[in-house]
Design an enzyme around this catalytic site. Structure first.
Site, mmCIF file in Angstrom:
data_model
loop_
_atom_site.group_PDB
_atom_site.id
_atom_site.type_symbol
_atom_site.label_atom_id
_atom_site.label_comp_id
_atom_site.label_asym_id
_atom_site.label_seq_id
_atom_site.Cartn_x
_atom_site.Cartn_y
_atom_site.Cartn_z
ATOM 1 N N SER A 2 1.321 -10.404 9.951
ATOM 2 C CA SER A 2 0.584 -9.293 9.354
ATOM 3 C C SER A 2 -0.918 -9.443 9.547
ATOM 4 C CB SER A 2 0.919 -9.206 7.858
ATOM 5 O OG SER A 2 -0.020 -8.385 7.210
ATOM 6 N N SER A 3 -1.504 -8.461 10.223
ATOM 7 C CA SER A 3 -2.941 -8.475 10.490
ATOM 8 C C SER A 3 -3.714 -8.341 9.166
ATOM 9 C CB SER A 3 -3.227 -7.293 11.416
ATOM 10 O OG SER A 3 -4.530 -6.908 11.399
ATOM 11 N N ASN A 4 -3.230 -7.466 8.311
ATOM 12 C CA ASN A 4 -3.863 -7.231 7.021
ATOM 13 C C ASN A 4 -3.798 -8.489 6.131
ATOM 14 O OD1 ASN A 4 -2.115 -6.346 4.306
ATOM 15 N ND2 ASN A 4 -4.223 -5.651 4.381
ATOM 16 N N HIS A 11 3.422 1.813 10.851
ATOM 17 C CA HIS A 11 2.470 1.530 11.934
ATOM 18 C C HIS A 11 2.352 2.655 12.953
ATOM 19 C CE1 HIS A 11 2.072 -2.579 10.801
ATOM 20 N NE2 HIS A 11 3.253 -2.970 11.197
ATOM 21 N N CYS A 23 -8.762 1.559 6.832
ATOM 22 C CA CYS A 23 -8.054 2.139 5.682
ATOM 23 C C CYS A 23 -8.630 1.638 4.359
ATOM 24 C CB CYS A 23 -6.577 1.760 5.784
ATOM 25 S SG CYS A 23 -5.652 2.248 4.354
ATOM 26 N N HIS A 62 5.758 -6.224 8.080
ATOM 27 C CA HIS A 62 5.588 -7.600 8.543
ATOM 28 C C HIS A 62 5.869 -8.548 7.383
ATOM 29 C CE1 HIS A 62 2.932 -6.325 12.137
ATOM 30 N NE2 HIS A 62 4.158 -6.535 12.505
ATOM 31 N N THR A 109 -6.587 0.317 11.614
ATOM 32 C CA THR A 109 -6.816 0.589 10.178
ATOM 33 C C THR A 109 -6.984 -0.654 9.301
ATOM 34 O OG1 THR A 109 -4.434 0.696 9.846
ATOM 35 C CG2 THR A 109 -5.569 2.795 10.182
ATOM 36 N N CYS A 134 0.863 -1.186 0.000
ATOM 37 C CA CYS A 134 0.000 0.000 0.000
ATOM 38 C C CYS A 134 0.901 1.239 0.000
ATOM 39 C CB CYS A 134 -0.865 0.004 1.253
ATOM 40 S SG CYS A 134 0.127 0.064 2.759
ATOM 41 N N GLU A 187 0.605 -0.974 15.757
ATOM 42 C CA GLU A 187 -0.276 0.184 15.480
ATOM 43 C C GLU A 187 -1.201 0.443 16.667
ATOM 44 O OE1 GLU A 187 -2.722 0.202 11.809
ATOM 45 O OE2 GLU A 187 -4.225 1.215 13.033
#
Ligand code: SF4
Length: 295
Positions: free
Chosen positions: A229-231, A74, A201, A40, A166, A12, A130
């Site tokens: 990685s959470s995303n 973050h 986000c 991450h 986010t 991103c 974050e």
């Protein structure tokens, strides 16, 4: 068999900005220390380390006198800035602008809740970097919940300001807000004071509809992301929900040839912390396992 890399997958803009900042500092010959892994993604961390970037941790900050400390996308808690400043450390702040804006909103929400005897609730993963930075805006008093099962920690008779990390799932966040409104209604509160802020986000949530289409059109999906990685977890689950032949990998070495039996097309996608070059390597690895692949 065809193989395609998701045109909308990968870094991103917040991560691109942080990595470009790190590369610029290294080019300038600075002794750069990134506070925590810059993304991450262990492969990208190794690439930057081979260029000369160091990774450090909070305990070691006082030892970095007169050096450059890079804050990653973050963001960081407020204490980090004061510790760095009292140790004569130069901070280069690559906190994503979206995270900075959220920190400010939470700070304002916290001040308001202090006046009204209310609570700041944060939908996020406790311990995530974050979230640590966001919570520091409330002097570490926010109620951090990862799902509706933790709602009993909230007092629904008092004012509430609700925010989300986010990279959380937008639908789950909306459902959580709905459940909280129900809980306020059933608490008997006559003049409820509840506000939910849309803080997820767009680089994550806007990606999901395109990712779902991408996952549906291929027989097999290989999703690349860092295990922390959470995303990556959110986006991988979205693929898996529409394509049961979705596999999570952190690098090409984890790919198994058996995934591609009776398969005419493979799609490769990645999290906002997954570099494009890693997805290219995964593509090459699959191609080597399946020489009949056409591009
Ligand atoms: S996912 Fe969004 S908030 Fe997080 S770093 Fe990327 S652009 Fe910034």
């Amino acid at each position: 068999m065809i193989i395609e890399i998701d045109p909308a997958g990968g870094f991103c803009f917040g991560v691109v900005k942080a990595i470009e900042t790190a590369e610029r500092l290294i080019r300038e010959g600075q002794d750069v220390y990134c506070l925590g892994e810059i993304v991450h993604n262990e492969h990208e961390v190794k690439r930057l380390a081979s260029m000369g970037m160091n990774t450090t941790c909070h305990n070691d900050i006082p030892e970095l006198k007169n050096r450059t400390l890079l804050i990653r996308a973050h963001g960081e808690p407020t204490e980090t800035y004061s510790i760095a400043s009292s140790n004569n450390i130069r901070i280069v702040d690559a906190t994503c602008p979206i995270v900075l804006k959220l920190q400010k909103k939470i700070r304002e929400g916290f001040k308001e809740m202090e006046r009204l005897n209310g609570q700041v609730v944060l939908f996020g993963q406790a311990g995530h970097p974050e979230v640590i930075g966001l919570n520091s805006q409330t002097e570490n008093t926010a109620i951090i919940i990862s799902g509706s099962e933790e709602m009993e920690r909230i007092d629904f008779t008092r004012p509430i300001r609700l925010f989300a990390q986010t990279t959380k799932d937008k639908i789950k966040y909306q459902k959580l807000a709905g459940l909280m409104e129900d809980a306020i209604a059933s608490s008997g509160e006559n003049s409820p004071d509840f506000k939910m802020y849309k803080t997820i986000c767009g680089q994550v949530s806007d990606r999901i509809p395109k990712l779902i289409e991408f996952a549906k059109k291929h027989d097999v999906i290989v999703f690349a992301g860092g295990k922390e990685s959470s995303n990556a977890k959110v986006l991988f689950q979205q693929c898996l929900a529409v394509n049961h032949r979705t596999h999570f990998v952190s690098g090409p070495e984890e790919i198994e040839p058996s995934w591609f039996l009776q398969c005419n097309s493979v799609g490769i996608s990645g999290a906002t912390s997954t570099p494009r070059w890693l997805m290219e390597e995964i593509k090459r690895q699959i191609a080597q396992m399946n020489p009949e692949i056409s591009y």
